[in-house]
Design a protein around this motif. Structure first.
Motif, short mmCIF file in Angstrom:
data_model
loop_
_atom_site.label_atom_id
_atom_site.label_comp_id
_atom_site.label_asym_id
_atom_site.label_seq_id
_atom_site.Cartn_x
_atom_site.Cartn_y
_atom_site.Cartn_z
N VAL A 13 -5.06 -11.66 -12.33
CA VAL A 13 -3.79 -11.01 -12.68
C VAL A 13 -4.00 -9.51 -12.84
O VAL A 13 -3.21 -8.69 -12.36
CB VAL A 13 -3.21 -11.61 -13.98
CG1 VAL A 13 -1.94 -10.87 -14.39
CG2 VAL A 13 -2.94 -13.10 -13.82
N GLU A 14 -5.09 -9.13 -13.50
CA GLU A 14 -5.43 -7.71 -13.64
C GLU A 14 -5.65 -7.08 -12.27
O GLU A 14 -5.19 -5.95 -12.00
CB GLU A 14 -6.69 -7.57 -14.49
CG GLU A 14 -7.15 -6.14 -14.72
CD GLU A 14 -6.20 -5.32 -15.57
OE1 GLU A 14 -6.03 -4.12 -15.27
OE2 GLU A 14 -5.63 -5.89 -16.53
N ALA A 15 -6.32 -7.80 -11.36
CA ALA A 15 -6.55 -7.29 -10.01
C ALA A 15 -5.25 -7.13 -9.24
O ALA A 15 -5.07 -6.17 -8.48
CB ALA A 15 -7.50 -8.23 -9.26
N ALA A 27 2.22 -15.41 -1.60
CA ALA A 27 1.11 -15.75 -2.48
C ALA A 27 -0.18 -15.14 -1.92
O ALA A 27 -0.21 -14.64 -0.80
CB ALA A 27 0.96 -17.26 -2.62
N ALA A 28 -1.23 -15.21 -2.72
CA ALA A 28 -2.52 -14.64 -2.35
C ALA A 28 -3.52 -15.76 -2.08
O ALA A 28 -3.52 -16.80 -2.74
CB ALA A 28 -3.04 -13.72 -3.44
N GLY A 54 -5.66 -2.84 2.06
CA GLY A 54 -6.95 -2.73 1.38
C GLY A 54 -6.91 -3.19 -0.06
O GLY A 54 -7.81 -3.90 -0.53
N LYS A 55 -5.88 -2.78 -0.79
CA LYS A 55 -5.77 -3.16 -2.20
C LYS A 55 -5.51 -4.66 -2.36
O LYS A 55 -6.03 -5.30 -3.28
CB LYS A 55 -4.66 -2.36 -2.87
CG LYS A 55 -4.98 -0.86 -3.00
CD LYS A 55 -3.85 -0.12 -3.68
CE LYS A 55 -4.19 1.37 -3.84
NZ LYS A 55 -3.10 2.12 -4.50
N ILE A 56 -4.69 -5.22 -1.46
CA ILE A 56 -4.43 -6.66 -1.53
C ILE A 56 -5.70 -7.44 -1.19
O ILE A 56 -5.98 -8.49 -1.79
CB ILE A 56 -3.28 -7.05 -0.57
CG1 ILE A 56 -1.97 -6.38 -1.01
CG2 ILE A 56 -3.10 -8.56 -0.53
CD1 ILE A 56 -1.52 -6.75 -2.41
N LEU A 57 -6.48 -6.94 -0.26
CA LEU A 57 -7.73 -7.61 0.08
C LEU A 57 -8.67 -7.66 -1.12
O LEU A 57 -9.31 -8.68 -1.40
CB LEU A 57 -8.41 -6.88 1.24
CG LEU A 57 -9.67 -7.52 1.82
CD1 LEU A 57 -9.39 -8.94 2.32
CD2 LEU A 57 -10.24 -6.66 2.93
N THR A 58 -8.74 -6.57 -1.88
CA THR A 58 -9.57 -6.54 -3.09
C THR A 58 -9.07 -7.56 -4.11
O THR A 58 -9.86 -8.28 -4.75
CB THR A 58 -9.57 -5.14 -3.70
OG1 THR A 58 -10.10 -4.21 -2.76
CG2 THR A 58 -10.38 -5.09 -4.98
N TYR A 59 -7.75 -7.63 -4.27
CA TYR A 59 -7.15 -8.59 -5.20
C TYR A 59 -7.47 -10.02 -4.77
O TYR A 59 -7.86 -10.87 -5.60
CB TYR A 59 -5.63 -8.33 -5.24
CG TYR A 59 -4.74 -9.47 -5.66
CD1 TYR A 59 -5.07 -10.34 -6.69
CD2 TYR A 59 -3.50 -9.66 -5.02
CE1 TYR A 59 -4.22 -11.38 -7.06
CE2 TYR A 59 -2.65 -10.68 -5.39
CZ TYR A 59 -3.02 -11.54 -6.39
OH TYR A 59 -2.16 -12.56 -6.76
#
Length: 598
Positions: free
Chosen positions: A34-36, A241-242, A274-279
């Motif tokens: 959730v933080e990510a 969703a992720a 890029g940010k979604i990939l990290t999450y």
């Protein structure tokens, strides 16, 4: 020209968890993700409600209100935190009284909710009016829903663009308050052309100022195409969703949709690849130890023939796998077409999806219409509201005879409100009897989860999380003793085996010595009385009658909880209860003797 901003709701932590893991994910395991997600720029989450409310009390020994508070603390005060409600059912298995519907809105507002998406599986607007009023009254945003699906091939009479337009006009004509409109397809079967025409119709009817959303699943393989059609038609928001709880029975992956809209005139929530990939990497690490059923990641070409929603499919197949009848799944899916058509075309979403599946399973295992699933029977008899089209008269007659209930045209809310057992007073008294602190949260937990809610509040809740590391240890038997209730097959015969740790007793109960693939005889007379058997596998939810008690034919003896629904076990004949063969919270298998009437 500026790109059109599309609001993205991340469903990972509610529908994603429900669709893949049956909602059974511990909060401390997923909070780092959730933080990510917050760091990735996501500001709109589905974080509770629906089946994720009860699953915490049923299986996780966790408090949903505590989880919601902690979630809010992580994402901050400005995030749009959304929950799912089922109209007069709110987050319960059964219809609630006005007092309980009001308490639902009050408690969800208190514990961090911004928006409640509110649907009725029958698209009966009468089932949305009061809940909409109370949601708005308590300062929450209300998202009114039109539920969607495609009918199985050869079926006609509802779930057309014209049907959705009538439903939407009924919402507008009713005067119920709303802040946004969502078209929700839990089965993911609505074809993209119908989606395009439906969203176009809604935009024309509602004007440019109303926020319109589409929710779908990847179960049938057309979710990305459906979202692209909705975007073209002018939708304002979509749900994603992720990974690893995306695709398959869940929503399309965020990265997939970002890729699908490259070079187009849409800005999906300002999100960056890029940010979604990290999450997603963080989420994968959080969930690495959780067992994922193989069908949760699959696209099924036969789903439009049922249609079975993603949130229910994995729960149902796991139940069939556990009971050794997974080979019957294609037959059940095939049987659902008749069940859907004769049931009046309610949308295949909780609770109606469970009614359909239970009745189809009954038809496969016991013969067509030989047994009526209580939920399905009550639906065709009118106890949950008005179905989109009239149910088949012959099925209504069968349901009335087998359930000993007359058809009704009374509103579901009025029926619930007249039931003393659904009053706040009754649950306050129950908490007093159990010596549990009287708080509004505890009242709602008890009312929504009943005996399992009481067990949780007394510190006796069940922990049932499927983690690979624990499953591997059990398989290896590395000094760890097994405990619990298991179904085993020996020489083609099915047995229910209860195993206790240490020096505890070990019980082996033959399920009537039946063959593992044979359909059970529901209530078989023996020299000692009439044996009453469980028609479906599940857990004992509540014991209603006691040994030595006189009962009449049709009286409820106990209630099982199976696949998110309450299943009444009734007396097939009048007499005296000689024995109750199970206890509250016991697991039972299909065909197991649960009681005997003398």
């Amino acid at each position: 020209m500026a790109k059109k901003y599309i609001d993205v709701m991340d469903t990972t932590f509610r529908d994603g968890f429900q669709s893949v893991f049956g909602g059974r994910v511990l909060m401390d395991d997923f909070f780092p993700a959730v933080e990510a997600a917050k760091m990735a720029g996501i500001n709109h989450f589905e974080f509770g409600g629906g089946a994720r409310f009860q699953s915490l009390y049923f299986y996780l020994r966790e408090d949903a209100f505590e989880m919601m508070d902690k979630f809010r603390k992580i994402v901050g005060p400005d995030a749009n935190l959304q929950t799912l409600a089922r109209g007069v059912n709110t987050v319960m298995l059964d219809t609630g009284s006005k007092e309980l519907i009001d308490l639902h809105a009050k408690m969800f507002k208190k514990h961090g909710t911004t928006t409640i998406r509110n649907f009725d599986a029958l698209n009966d607007i009468e089932n949305l009016k009061y809940s909409a009023e109370r949601i708005t009254h308590h300062g929450l945003k209300h998202e009114a829903v039109v539920t969607m699906m495609d009918l199985p091939p050869g079926c006609h009479g509802a779930h057309t663009v014209e049907f959705y337009e009538k439903t939407l006009r009924d919402i507008l004509d009713s005067g119920l308050p709303y802040d946004s409109i969502c078209f929700k397809d839990a089965s993911g079967t609505s074809n993209p052309q119908k989606v395009f025409e439906t969203i176009s119709m809604a935009r024309k009817l509602l004007g440019d100022d109303t926020h319109i959303r589409l929710h779908t699943h990847e179960t049938a393989g057309v979710s990305v195409a459906a979202y692209m059609a909705a975007l073209e038609a002018g939708v304002d928001g979509i749900d994603m969703a992720a990974s690893p709880v995306s695709g398959g029975t869940s929503q399309p992956d965020i990265l997939t949709m970002l890729h699908a809209t490259k070079g187009m005139n849409y800005d999906l929530g300002g999100l960056e690849l890029g940010k979604i990939l990290t999450y997603e990497k963080e989420l994968q690490a959080c969930l690495e130890d959780y067992f994922m059923p193989p069908e949760a990641t699959m696209v099924s070409p036969i789903i439009p023939f049922s249609p079975m929603p993603g949130g229910a499919l994995t729960a149902n197949t796991q139940m069939m796998r556990d009971n050794g009848i997974m080979d019957k799944f294609p037959e059940v899916i095939a049987a659902m077409q008749e069940v859907v058509e004769k049931g009046g075309y309610g949308t295949s979403v909780t609770p109606v999806s469970q009614f359909y599946f239970q009745q189809a399973l009954n038809n496969v295992m016991q013969g067509p219409w030989e047994a009526i699933a209580p939920g399905y029977g009550r639906m065709v008899l009118g106890y949950f509201g008005k179905t989109p089209v009239a149910p088949d008269p012959e099925i209504v007659k069968i349901a009335s005879e087998k359930l000993n209930l007359l058809p009704t045209t009374e509103k579901a809310l009025d029926l619930a409100d007249a039931d003393p057992a659904k009053s706040l007073e009754s649950w306050i008294n129950r908490l007093k009897e159990e010596d549990i602190e009287i708080t509004e949260e505890n009242i709602f937990i008890a009312a929504a989860c009943q005996d399992k809610g009481i067990a949780f509040l007394k510190g006796e809740g069940e922990l049932n999380v499927r983690k690979k590391s624990e499953m591997e240890e059990e398989c290896k038997g590395e000094g760890k003793e097994m405990s619990g209730n298991y179904t085993v097959v020996v020489d083609g015969q099915k047995f229910s085996v209860q195993v206790a740790e240490g020096s505890g007793d070990v019980q082996v109960v033959a399920v009537d010595g039946e063959a593992a693939v044979a359909a059970p005889t529901p209530n078989a007379p023996t020299g000692d009385g009439v044996e009453i058997k469980a028609l479906l596998p599940g857990n004992v939810w509540k014991i209603v009658a006691n040994p030595g008690q006189s009962v009449n034919e049709g009286d409820v003896i106990m209630i099982l909880e199976s696949m998110k629904m309450e299943i009444d076990v009734v007396a097939p004949t009048g007499g005296v209860l000689k024995s109750i063969n199970v206890a509250t919270n016991d697991k039972v298998v299909e065909g197991q003797v649960v009681a005997v009437i003398g």
